[in-house]
Motif scaffolding. Structure first.
Motif, mmCIF file in Angstrom:
data_model
loop_
_atom_site.group_PDB
_atom_site.id
_atom_site.type_symbol
_atom_site.label_atom_id
_atom_site.label_comp_id
_atom_site.label_asym_id
_atom_site.label_seq_id
_atom_site.Cartn_x
_atom_site.Cartn_y
_atom_site.Cartn_z
ATOM 1 N N MET A 1 0.853 -1.206 0.000
ATOM 2 C CA MET A 1 0.000 0.000 0.000
ATOM 3 C C MET A 1 0.881 1.245 0.000
ATOM 4 N N ILE A 2 0.468 2.259 -0.733
ATOM 5 C CA ILE A 2 1.264 3.478 -0.845
ATOM 6 C C ILE A 2 1.233 4.293 0.440
ATOM 7 N N LYS A 3 2.247 5.155 0.587
ATOM 8 C CA LYS A 3 2.310 6.106 1.689
ATOM 9 C C LYS A 3 2.300 7.520 1.127
ATOM 10 N N SER A 4 1.740 8.433 1.902
ATOM 11 C CA SER A 4 1.822 9.854 1.571
ATOM 12 C C SER A 4 3.120 10.416 2.128
ATOM 13 N N MET A 5 3.603 11.512 1.536
ATOM 14 C CA MET A 5 4.765 12.186 2.103
ATOM 15 C C MET A 5 4.364 13.261 3.108
ATOM 16 N N THR A 6 3.061 13.505 3.231
ATOM 17 C CA THR A 6 2.580 14.440 4.246
ATOM 18 C C THR A 6 2.428 13.705 5.575
ATOM 19 N N GLY A 7 3.090 14.190 6.598
ATOM 20 C CA GLY A 7 3.016 13.508 7.885
ATOM 21 C C GLY A 7 3.283 14.441 9.046
ATOM 22 N N PHE A 8 2.854 14.013 10.224
ATOM 23 C CA PHE A 8 3.077 14.785 11.449
ATOM 24 C C PHE A 8 3.156 13.814 12.613
ATOM 25 N N GLY A 9 4.153 14.046 13.482
ATOM 26 C CA GLY A 9 4.290 13.223 14.676
ATOM 27 C C GLY A 9 4.885 14.027 15.810
ATOM 28 N N VAL A 10 4.352 13.850 16.996
ATOM 29 C CA VAL A 10 4.873 14.554 18.167
ATOM 30 C C VAL A 10 4.951 13.566 19.332
ATOM 31 N N ALA A 11 6.028 13.673 20.106
ATOM 32 C CA ALA A 11 6.207 12.799 21.261
ATOM 33 C C ALA A 11 6.931 13.582 22.351
ATOM 34 N N GLY A 12 6.742 13.175 23.589
ATOM 35 C CA GLY A 12 7.361 13.893 24.697
ATOM 36 C C GLY A 12 7.676 12.996 25.872
ATOM 37 N N LEU A 13 8.501 13.512 26.740
ATOM 38 C CA LEU A 13 8.876 12.814 27.967
ATOM 39 C C LEU A 13 9.132 13.863 29.045
ATOM 40 N N GLU A 14 8.590 13.619 30.227
ATOM 41 C CA GLU A 14 8.842 14.534 31.336
ATOM 42 C C GLU A 14 8.998 13.728 32.615
ATOM 43 N N ASN A 15 10.087 13.966 33.326
ATOM 44 C CA ASN A 15 10.317 13.344 34.626
ATOM 45 C C ASN A 15 10.998 14.350 35.547
ATOM 46 N N GLU A 16 11.562 13.895 36.631
ATOM 47 C CA GLU A 16 12.172 14.811 37.597
ATOM 48 C C GLU A 16 13.474 15.420 37.076
ATOM 49 N N GLN A 17 14.082 14.766 36.099
ATOM 50 C CA GLN A 17 15.368 15.249 35.607
ATOM 51 C C GLN A 17 15.267 16.136 34.366
ATOM 52 N N GLN B 1 17.761 9.401 26.098
ATOM 53 C CA GLN B 1 16.341 9.671 26.360
ATOM 54 C C GLN B 1 15.718 10.427 25.192
ATOM 55 N N THR B 2 16.441 11.443 24.719
ATOM 56 C CA THR B 2 15.948 12.253 23.602
ATOM 57 C C THR B 2 15.812 11.413 22.337
ATOM 58 N N LYS B 3 16.767 10.535 22.117
ATOM 59 C CA LYS B 3 16.743 9.663 20.938
ATOM 60 C C LYS B 3 15.494 8.786 20.941
ATOM 61 N N ARG B 4 15.133 8.251 22.101
ATOM 62 C CA ARG B 4 13.935 7.405 22.187
ATOM 63 C C ARG B 4 12.671 8.205 21.876
ATOM 64 N N VAL B 5 12.637 9.453 22.354
ATOM 65 C CA VAL B 5 11.480 10.306 22.065
ATOM 66 C C VAL B 5 11.432 10.638 20.568
ATOM 67 N N LEU B 6 12.592 10.895 19.968
ATOM 68 C CA LEU B 6 12.665 11.166 18.529
ATOM 69 C C LEU B 6 12.168 9.969 17.732
ATOM 70 N N GLU B 7 12.580 8.776 18.108
ATOM 71 C CA GLU B 7 12.138 7.566 17.410
ATOM 72 C C GLU B 7 10.624 7.395 17.502
ATOM 73 N N GLU B 8 10.068 7.738 18.660
ATOM 74 C CA GLU B 8 8.610 7.646 18.830
ATOM 75 C C GLU B 8 7.892 8.653 17.932
ATOM 76 N N ALA B 9 8.423 9.889 17.855
ATOM 77 C CA ALA B 9 7.815 10.915 17.008
ATOM 78 C C ALA B 9 7.902 10.515 15.530
ATOM 79 N N LEU B 10 9.021 9.947 15.123
ATOM 80 C CA LEU B 10 9.186 9.488 13.738
ATOM 81 C C LEU B 10 8.200 8.364 13.426
ATOM 82 N N LYS B 11 8.005 7.455 14.378
ATOM 83 C CA LYS B 11 7.054 6.362 14.192
ATOM 84 C C LYS B 11 5.633 6.898 14.016
ATOM 85 N N LYS B 12 5.273 7.893 14.823
ATOM 86 C CA LYS B 12 3.935 8.491 14.698
ATOM 87 C C LYS B 12 3.782 9.216 13.364
#
Length: 292
Positions: A1-17, A132-143
């Motif tokens: 199945m084809i994919k569009s090149m239009t996309g949007f993804g956002v991800a975040g992480l917040e803890n004590e640090q 930590q940032t890399k994991r959040v980036l990977e999640e945003a890319l996946k979305k």
């Protein structure tokens, strides 16, 4: 199945640090056109970010925004030049007194003056915050990739509908073609019956001229090729690999056959269907530009 090149993804992480926010946006482009906005402490990670983006999104005009705010630190991520601030404030106050203006906003004005506040990179433990940032980036890319898949499904439906409209018009042209040929034959026969009564002619030469004339007007080969291209377009739509460029090439071939049919047929009824096919093909070309 084809994919569009239009996309949007956002991800975040917040803890004590720390607090991390990553946003990825993508639009259509012939190649990977990547723009990265990230904190200064991640400037050495640009190559790794590019590789991560390319491995997931492949191509397109992609904007990646990374925000990283550490917590629990007694140190501010800025320095304030107090002497310079004081000098600005006193200078602005003296100018206000000189012209008799109120000095209500002088504090804000002095604080925003050049070089009063300077950003500084925060101290960090090597590698911990980037992982930590890399994991959040990977999640945003996946979305973002998931968004592309959903948009691709909508594109698939539109392109399939456009092809079905062209095919419907194509079938009508196939029905009109024998009628057109018979109409041409009858017209030529009537004209030459009258001409033969008045003039002598070479029957063999006349037959050769008719064969040549009908060969120039025949669109059978173009109809066969057009049907093949339409089938191939639908087949390519259902393939999993990136098909945007291939669909563009097939669209060009479809357009070439439609134009040739319209030019050769020179028939009012067939031209109506040709115009409809051209209109749908323009929609396909526009949509195909956004297919990965």
């Amino acid at each position: 199945m084809i994919k569009s090149m239009t996309g949007f993804g956002v991800a975040g992480l917040e803890n004590e640090q720390m607090m991390i926010q990553v946003e990825v946006r993508s639009l259509n482009s012939k190649f990977l056109d990547l723009s990265i906005r990230s904190p200064r402490q991640f400037s050495d990670k640009e190559h790794e970010i590019r590789n991560l983006v390319q491995s997931v999104l492949d191509r397109g005009k992609v904007n990646v925004s990374i925000e990283f705010v550490p917590k629990g630190s007694q140190n501010l991520p800025v320095t304030i030049n107090q002497e310079l601030f004081k000098a600005y404030f006193e200078k602005f106050k003296s100018l206000a007194d000189l012209v008799g203006e109120k000095s209500n906003d002088l504090f804000k004005l002095a604080l925003q003056s050049p070089n009063v506040i300077t950003s500084i990179p925060m101290e960090r433990e090597e590698g911990e915050d980037w992982e930590q940032t890399k994991r959040v980036l990977e999640e945003a890319l996946k979305k973002c990739d998931g968004f592309r898949i959903d948009e691709g499904a909508a594109l698939f439906s539109k392109l399939e509908e456009n092809i079905l409209v062209i095919r419907s018009a194509f079938e009508k042209v196939k029905k009109e073609e024998p009628i057109r040929k018979e109409r041409i034959k009858q017209r030529i026969r009537n004209h030459f019956d009258q001409w033969m009564d008045e003039n002598s002619f070479d029957a063999n030469r006349f037959e050769q001229e008719l064969i040549y004339y009908f060969e120039k007007l025949d669109v059978t080969e173009e109809l066969v090729r057009l049907e093949t291209h339409l089938d191939y377009f639908l087949k390519s739509l259902k393939e999993e690999n990136a098909q945007g460029k291939k669909l563009g090439f097939i669209s060009q071939e479809i357009g070439r056959e439609i134009n040739t049919i319209g030019s050769k047929a020179n028939d009012a009824e067939i031209q109506k269907h040709v115009i409809l096919m051209k209109d749908e093909l323009e929609k396909i070309k526009e949509q195909a530009l956004n297919v990965l």
